[in-house]
Design a protein around this motif. Structure first.
Motif, PDB file in Angstrom:
ATOM      1  N   SER A 234      -1.245 -33.190 -44.956  1.00  0.00           N
ATOM      2  CA  SER A 234      -0.441 -33.421 -43.751  1.00  0.00           C
ATOM      3  C   SER A 234       0.963 -32.891 -43.933  1.00  0.00           C
ATOM      4  O   SER A 234       1.368 -32.528 -45.027  1.00  0.00           O
ATOM      5  CB  SER A 234      -0.366 -34.926 -43.478  1.00  0.00           C
ATOM      6  OG  SER A 234       0.441 -35.556 -44.454  1.00  0.00           O
ATOM      7  N   PHE A 253      -8.247 -39.183 -39.918  1.00  0.00           N
ATOM      8  CA  PHE A 253      -7.110 -38.373 -39.477  1.00  0.00           C
ATOM      9  C   PHE A 253      -6.378 -37.822 -40.700  1.00  0.00           C
ATOM     10  O   PHE A 253      -6.139 -38.536 -41.661  1.00  0.00           O
ATOM     11  CB  PHE A 253      -6.167 -39.244 -38.632  1.00  0.00           C
ATOM     12  CG  PHE A 253      -5.030 -38.492 -38.024  1.00  0.00           C
ATOM     13  CD1 PHE A 253      -5.252 -37.582 -37.005  1.00  0.00           C
ATOM     14  CD2 PHE A 253      -3.726 -38.689 -38.463  1.00  0.00           C
ATOM     15  CE1 PHE A 253      -4.198 -36.890 -36.430  1.00  0.00           C
ATOM     16  CE2 PHE A 253      -2.665 -38.000 -37.898  1.00  0.00           C
ATOM     17  CZ  PHE A 253      -2.910 -37.089 -36.872  1.00  0.00           C
ATOM     18  N   GLN A 254      -6.046 -36.522 -40.663  1.00  0.00           N
ATOM     19  CA  GLN A 254      -5.330 -35.833 -41.738  1.00  0.00           C
ATOM     20  C   GLN A 254      -6.154 -35.687 -43.014  1.00  0.00           C
ATOM     21  O   GLN A 254      -5.612 -35.394 -44.070  1.00  0.00           O
ATOM     22  CB  GLN A 254      -4.003 -36.530 -42.072  1.00  0.00           C
ATOM     23  CG  GLN A 254      -3.057 -36.569 -40.900  1.00  0.00           C
ATOM     24  CD  GLN A 254      -1.766 -37.280 -41.238  1.00  0.00           C
ATOM     25  OE1 GLN A 254      -1.767 -38.354 -41.829  1.00  0.00           O
ATOM     26  NE2 GLN A 254      -0.658 -36.694 -40.850  1.00  0.00           N
ATOM     27  N   PHE A 258     -10.922 -33.132 -41.163  1.00  0.00           N
ATOM     28  CA  PHE A 258     -10.177 -33.093 -39.898  1.00  0.00           C
ATOM     29  C   PHE A 258      -9.444 -31.760 -39.778  1.00  0.00           C
ATOM     30  O   PHE A 258      -9.406 -31.136 -38.718  1.00  0.00           O
ATOM     31  CB  PHE A 258      -9.197 -34.270 -39.892  1.00  0.00           C
ATOM     32  CG  PHE A 258      -8.201 -34.285 -38.751  1.00  0.00           C
ATOM     33  CD1 PHE A 258      -8.515 -34.870 -37.541  1.00  0.00           C
ATOM     34  CD2 PHE A 258      -6.927 -33.731 -38.909  1.00  0.00           C
ATOM     35  CE1 PHE A 258      -7.592 -34.906 -36.502  1.00  0.00           C
ATOM     36  CE2 PHE A 258      -6.001 -33.755 -37.881  1.00  0.00           C
ATOM     37  CZ  PHE A 258      -6.337 -34.343 -36.668  1.00  0.00           C
ATOM     38  N   ASN A 262      -9.951 -28.722 -37.076  1.00  0.00           N
ATOM     39  CA  ASN A 262      -8.832 -28.229 -36.272  1.00  0.00           C
ATOM     40  C   ASN A 262      -8.386 -26.818 -36.647  1.00  0.00           C
ATOM     41  O   ASN A 262      -7.344 -26.353 -36.186  1.00  0.00           O
ATOM     42  CB  ASN A 262      -7.653 -29.206 -36.363  1.00  0.00           C
ATOM     43  CG  ASN A 262      -7.892 -30.434 -35.486  1.00  0.00           C
ATOM     44  OD1 ASN A 262      -7.794 -30.353 -34.264  1.00  0.00           O
ATOM     45  ND2 ASN A 262      -8.249 -31.537 -36.094  1.00  0.00           N
TER      46      ASN A 262
ATOM     47  N   GLU B 173       0.497 -32.968 -36.026  1.00  0.00           N
ATOM     48  CA  GLU B 173      -0.328 -32.803 -37.227  1.00  0.00           C
ATOM     49  C   GLU B 173      -1.583 -32.004 -36.904  1.00  0.00           C
ATOM     50  O   GLU B 173      -1.962 -31.099 -37.632  1.00  0.00           O
ATOM     51  CB  GLU B 173      -0.728 -34.174 -37.776  1.00  0.00           C
ATOM     52  CG  GLU B 173       0.428 -34.954 -38.364  1.00  0.00           C
ATOM     53  CD  GLU B 173       0.985 -34.341 -39.646  1.00  0.00           C
ATOM     54  OE1 GLU B 173       0.186 -33.888 -40.479  1.00  0.00           O
ATOM     55  OE2 GLU B 173       2.215 -34.309 -39.797  1.00  0.00           O
ATOM     56  N   GLN B 174      -2.202 -32.366 -35.796  1.00  0.00           N
ATOM     57  CA  GLN B 174      -3.450 -31.723 -35.394  1.00  0.00           C
ATOM     58  C   GLN B 174      -3.274 -30.219 -35.188  1.00  0.00           C
ATOM     59  O   GLN B 174      -4.126 -29.423 -35.541  1.00  0.00           O
ATOM     60  CB  GLN B 174      -3.936 -32.382 -34.101  1.00  0.00           C
ATOM     61  CG  GLN B 174      -5.349 -32.046 -33.740  1.00  0.00           C
ATOM     62  CD  GLN B 174      -5.879 -32.985 -32.659  1.00  0.00           C
ATOM     63  OE1 GLN B 174      -5.133 -33.815 -32.127  1.00  0.00           O
ATOM     64  NE2 GLN B 174      -7.150 -32.867 -32.348  1.00  0.00           N
ATOM     65  N   ALA B 178       2.663 -28.375 -40.624  1.00  0.00           N
ATOM     66  CA  ALA B 178       2.970 -27.819 -41.948  1.00  0.00           C
ATOM     67  C   ALA B 178       2.770 -26.299 -41.944  1.00  0.00           C
ATOM     68  O   ALA B 178       3.599 -25.547 -42.465  1.00  0.00           O
ATOM     69  CB  ALA B 178       2.098 -28.469 -43.012  1.00  0.00           C
TER      70      ALA B 178
END
Ligand SMILES: [Zn+2]
Lengths: 289, 320
Positions: A234, A253-254, A258, A262, B173-174, B178
């Motif tokens: 993350s 999540f993260q 995931f 994504n 984040e999704q 980063a």
């Protein structure tokens, strides 16, 4: 033969095992451990044989740099470089402890100067430059030493034309080094820009956890980005996000899967496939002869 | 001082006190036959001394309050004041436009340039729209688009840094916060045009650096630049956010610290009390610095600009 005995610098490793092995896994000194994830009782020797993956739930335990080298790289092929670079408390930083005392404690615990180990190694006979991080050293945080070593091993890759393989495990920039730790993000990213210009492959393997300044610099700049199953990856940590948005984060999540969903990593790779996957990428992308 | 009077901060209370006295004396003097000119002049000069004294002995925690002051001149104000023409350009072409970062092309005399800046609001409504100057990945990707545009058309880049940090949220984040920041850091090193950056308020961590890998970096006098907010640092290391002022001292975040550490190339003096007491004057100071630096850097070859920038960041670090 012990897996840890595979290495070039054997004597140092033996002392490290004594000093760091226990705390790193939280394993009691007997022969059995409990899986952090599923609570299964695991026979230590078998767990090590499985590259520290729980055979009940596939939970990947965190690894030390030595364990990664033993599991993924050719036996005795690793030659460490730049191991004489040491951190310094140049800001006289104090929180509940002084930074200086934290450095000393982490050095004692891990038997290394700082949170990164870099050098050259072979993987399935292919020469690569390697960077590894040790989460046991102040959460793998990136201060000036980590930044410098990653930059140096990257620059060495431009010279020796070896592909660069980095395994990250880091909570991010090291607060105790203030703004200078932030600058390591630009420094490592800059070195990688040069590597890109030289068309030398960079493969980054994101391991649990990779967050903050590390993910937002060399962590996310791989030509190919791999991740270990279940790894937390993350920019902001889950707790910070929960405080900001005032709600619980959904499960998973993260986590590595995931990020795959994504589009942020190329593959999630089980430890038993790691060596052949990295070697396969090196073979196709070039270099490493 | 202009008629615009910002709300005093805690450490400004003694000044506010004196100024109130001056006001009432002036009112008295205007109404009655009493001549209070001497008394007023006396107190005014005391007030001035007091100000100079207070503002030159600010703690890092006081400075942060100035850096975050809602009336502090923000990127859009400065861009519109400094540049003859500023054409804002929007969107990252991938997801959406992020109002936390503003960008576009600008002219300043004969100088053409690309501008990028974090944008905070000056009231709650604006701040909600601007997400308090905390960008999502699309903000950094818009900035990247602008930097590519600059490189392609050989236009220098000016950036204003003013963010608490990149937004720590679910969608950010999704969509790869980063990755977005990392990509900017890497790209900025390779750019062949001059990059001049100013921390105009808050330089919050990676979210600040994401538009700040520059040939020249300046701190406004009361701006701060930090790897983590003092509050964040205090809650992680002390498990106690009220230790923030102590963390602020330890982190070395003031303009003076950042220059002493060799990270920034200079400090731009602010009007007495802070940029918000005279935003126009502040804009002038920044403008002349941009003119001077783009003039100097414009004489360098693209290759030397790149090398200089790389070398500058490559040598940052303290170790044994
Ligand atoms: Zn398990």
């Amino acid at each position: 033969m012990s897996i840890l005995g595979w290495f070039a610098k054997r004597d140092r490793i033996v002392s490290r095992k004594k000093a760091g092995g226990q705390s790193r896994l939280d394993i009691p000194s007997d022969l059995w451990v409990k899986c952090f994830s599923c609570d299964a009782t695991l026979y230590l020797k078998e767990l090590e044989h499985n590259h520290k993956v729980c055979n009940e739930c596939q939970y990947h335990f965190r690894l030390s740099p030595e364990e990664r080298l033993a599991y993924f790289f050719d036996s005795e092929s690793f030659v460490e470089h730049y191991d004489d670079i040491k951190p310094t408390d140049f800001l006289n930083f104090t929180d509940t402890h002084s930074y200086e005392s934290r450095i000393v404690a982490s050095q004692k615990k891990t038997q290394r100067a700082d949170a990164a180990v870099v050098g050259t190694a072979k993987i399935e006979g292919l020469s690569v430059n390697v960077g590894l991080m040790d989460f046991a050293f102040m959460g793998g945080s990136m201060g000036c030493v980590v930044g410098e070593k990653i930059a140096l091993i990257t620059e060495m890759a431009i010279e020796n034309k070896h592909p660069l393989v980095v395994f990250t495990s880091s909570g991010g920039a090291r607060m105790q080094e203030g703004i200078m730790s932030l600058m390591q993000m630009a420094k490592t990213s800059g070195a990688l820009a040069k590597l890109s210009e030289a068309c030398i492959p960079y493969i980054c393997v994101l391991c649990d956890p990779t967050t903050g300044g590390t993910s937002a610099s060399f962590g996310m700049l791989g030509d190919v980005t791999l991740a270990e199953p279940g790894a937390l990856i993350s920019f902001a940590g889950p707790r910070v996000i929960e405080q900001t948005i005032r709600q619980k984060l959904p499960p998973g999540f993260q986590r590595a899967e995931f990020l795959l969903e994504n589009g942020m990593v190329d593959r999630v790779v089980h430890r038993k496939e790691m060596r052949s996957t990295v070697a396969g990428l090196v073979r196709v992308l070039g270099g490493g002869q | 001082m202009s008629e615009h009077r910002p709300k005093p901060m805690a450490f400004e209370a003694p000044i506010a006190d004196l100024e109130e006295k001056i006001e009432s004396l002036k009112a008295l003097s205007e109404q009655g036959e009493m001549n209070l000119t001497d008394e007023i002049a006396n107190i005014e000069s005391r007030a001035h001394e007091l100000k100079k004294d207070i503002y030159s002995n600010l703690s890092p925690a006081d400075i942060i309050q100035i850096a975050r002051h809602p009336d502090r001149p923000n990127s859009l104000f400065l861009a519109n004041t400094i540049f003859d023409q500023f054409l804002e350009l929007h969107g990252d072409r991938l997801y959406k436009d992020d109002p936390s970062i503003v960008s576009g092309v600008a002219t300043m005399g004969k100088q053409r340039l690309v501008f990028i800046g974090h944008q905070k609001g000056s009231n709650t409504k604006e701040n909600l729209y601007r997400n308090f100057g905390m960008p999502h990945p699309e903000g950094y990707r818009k900035a990247l688009r602008m930097m590519r545009l600059a490189d392609k058309f050989s236009l220098p880049i000016v950036s204003f840094i003013d963010t608490p940090g990149a937004y720590p949220g679910l969608e950010a984040e999704q969509r790869g916060q980063a990755e977005a920041i990392a990509t900017n850091l890497k790209y900025m090193v390779t750019v062949s045009v001059p990059i001049v950056s100013f921390v105009i308020g808050e330089g919050g961590s990676g979210g600040a650096l994401g538009i700040g890998v520059a040939n020249r970096l300046y701190m406004l006098q009361h701006a701060v630049y930090s790897v983590i907010s003092p509050e964040g640092c205090a809650s992680i290391l002390f498990k106690d956010a009220s230790k923030a002022p102590f963390a602020a001292e330890n982190l070395k975040i003031t303009a003076k610290d950042i220059v002493e550490l060799g990270i920034a190339d200079g400090i731009l003096d602010e009007p007495l009390g802070g940029a918000h007491y005279d935003p126009e004057a502040m804009a002038q100071t920044i403008k002349s610095t941009i003119e001077r630096d783009l003039n100097t850097l414009g004489k360098q070859s693209p290759e030397s600009l790149k090398t200089e920038r790389y070398t500058k960041f490559r040598q940052f670090g303290a170790f044994e």
